[in-house]
Motif scaffolding. Structure first.
Motif, short mmCIF file in Angstrom:
data_model
loop_
_atom_site.label_atom_id
_atom_site.label_comp_id
_atom_site.label_asym_id
_atom_site.label_seq_id
_atom_site.Cartn_x
_atom_site.Cartn_y
_atom_site.Cartn_z
N VAL A 91 8.96 -8.70 -2.56
CA VAL A 91 8.45 -9.85 -1.45
C VAL A 91 7.27 -10.27 -1.76
O VAL A 91 5.97 -9.77 -1.89
N VAL A 92 7.05 -11.79 -1.72
CA VAL A 92 5.76 -12.30 -1.70
C VAL A 92 5.47 -13.42 -0.63
O VAL A 92 6.33 -13.64 0.21
N ASP A 93 4.15 -13.60 -0.42
CA ASP A 93 3.84 -14.75 0.85
C ASP A 93 4.05 -15.96 0.04
O ASP A 93 4.43 -16.51 -1.02
N ASP A 94 3.34 -17.03 0.69
CA ASP A 94 3.51 -18.63 0.32
C ASP A 94 2.98 -18.83 -0.67
O ASP A 94 3.24 -19.90 -1.55
N ASP A 95 1.97 -18.18 -1.27
CA ASP A 95 1.08 -18.20 -2.46
C ASP A 95 1.54 -17.18 -3.39
O ASP A 95 0.86 -16.97 -4.49
N PHE A 96 2.73 -16.66 -3.36
CA PHE A 96 3.23 -15.59 -4.43
C PHE A 96 2.58 -14.49 -4.60
O PHE A 96 2.77 -13.82 -5.50
N ILE A 97 1.59 -14.27 -3.30
CA ILE A 97 1.02 -12.91 -3.50
C ILE A 97 1.94 -11.69 -3.16
O ILE A 97 2.74 -12.10 -2.22
N ILE B 201 4.97 -5.67 -11.40
CA ILE B 201 3.62 -5.93 -11.96
C ILE B 201 2.93 -7.14 -11.30
O ILE B 201 3.54 -8.09 -10.76
N VAL B 202 1.46 -6.76 -11.00
CA VAL B 202 0.79 -7.65 -10.21
C VAL B 202 -0.30 -8.32 -11.10
O VAL B 202 -0.84 -7.57 -11.59
N ASP B 203 -0.51 -9.48 -11.14
CA ASP B 203 -1.38 -10.20 -11.80
C ASP B 203 -2.90 -10.26 -11.28
O ASP B 203 -3.08 -9.71 -10.17
N PRO B 204 -4.00 -10.61 -11.96
CA PRO B 204 -5.13 -10.35 -11.47
C PRO B 204 -5.58 -10.97 -10.01
O PRO B 204 -6.27 -10.66 -9.39
N GLU B 205 -4.84 -12.11 -9.83
CA GLU B 205 -4.79 -12.95 -8.56
C GLU B 205 -3.92 -12.15 -7.36
O GLU B 205 -4.09 -12.64 -6.36
N GLY B 206 -3.26 -11.02 -8.01
CA GLY B 206 -2.63 -10.30 -6.86
C GLY B 206 -1.20 -10.79 -6.72
O GLY B 206 -0.35 -10.73 -5.82
N LYS B 207 -0.67 -11.69 -7.78
CA LYS B 207 0.59 -12.53 -7.62
C LYS B 207 1.66 -11.46 -8.33
O LYS B 207 1.30 -10.92 -9.25
N TYR B 208 2.85 -11.66 -7.61
CA TYR B 208 3.86 -10.83 -8.59
C TYR B 208 4.15 -11.55 -9.87
O TYR B 208 4.31 -12.66 -9.95
N ASP C 278 0.79 -1.20 0.03
CA ASP C 278 -0.16 0.05 -0.01
C ASP C 278 0.79 1.14 0.05
O ASP C 278 0.45 2.43 -0.07
N LYS C 279 2.15 1.05 0.11
CA LYS C 279 2.95 2.51 0.26
C LYS C 279 3.97 2.20 -1.11
O LYS C 279 4.97 3.02 -1.38
N VAL C 280 3.69 1.22 -1.98
CA VAL C 280 4.65 1.07 -3.05
C VAL C 280 3.73 1.40 -4.53
O VAL C 280 2.74 0.77 -4.53
N ALA C 281 4.16 1.90 -5.40
CA ALA C 281 3.89 2.08 -6.57
C ALA C 281 3.84 0.78 -7.47
O ALA C 281 5.02 0.11 -7.29
N TYR C 282 3.03 0.23 -7.88
CA TYR C 282 2.91 -0.84 -8.96
C TYR C 282 1.87 -0.69 -10.01
O TYR C 282 0.89 0.00 -9.80
#
Length: 134
Positions: free
Chosen positions: A108-114, A39-46, A11-15
């Motif tokens: 940085v991503v979580d375990d689901d690559f979000i 770049i973030v895909d429709p599922e919120g993944k990097y 929420d503090k990063v431009a993407y």
């Protein structure tokens, strides 16, 4: 030390979303004075990194493309020449030193690559400078 301590949250990063237009990407880069955007895909993944160079090469190599019709090209259709490797939120700072040598930021991503945010190269260097001089 864990990467979470250095995370600049999403929420503090431009993407940019992969479905956004080339024009929107250019506007984001200009507005934030960045040279690259996650770049973030429709599922919120990097989904990768978009650079100024990617936009310039696309503009140069696409017949008929100019500033007036850049809104017709989606970010997902632009060839990316750089791939910023991401790290898990559970990674340690030691895992990022090599990445920081080649990347302005580490996604940085979580375990689901979000996509959770980034760690800036500046923060990684400052961390190591403090530990070297202490």
């Amino acid at each position: 030390m864990k990467t979470a301590s250095f995370l600049l949250p999403k929420d503090k990063v431009a993407y940019i979303h992969s479905s956004s237009s080339m024009k929107e990407a250019l506007e984001q880069l200009e507005q934030h004075y960045y040279t690259a955007l996650p770049i973030v895909d429709p599922e919120g993944k990097y989904a990768g990194t978009l650079t100024e160079g990617d936009l310039l090469w696309t503009l140069k190599d696409t017949p008929g493309l100019d500033f007036t019709n850049m809104d017709q090209v989606q970010v997902c259709d632009i060839e990316k020449n750089t791939r910023n490797e991401s790290v898990s939120i559970h990674a340690h700072m030691e895992d990022m030193l090599a990445l920081a040598a080649d990347q302005n930021f580490v996604p940085v991503v979580d375990d689901d690559f979000i996509f959770l945010g980034i760690i800036r190269r500046k923060d990684i260097i400052e961390y190591y400078m403090r530990n070297i001089t202490d």
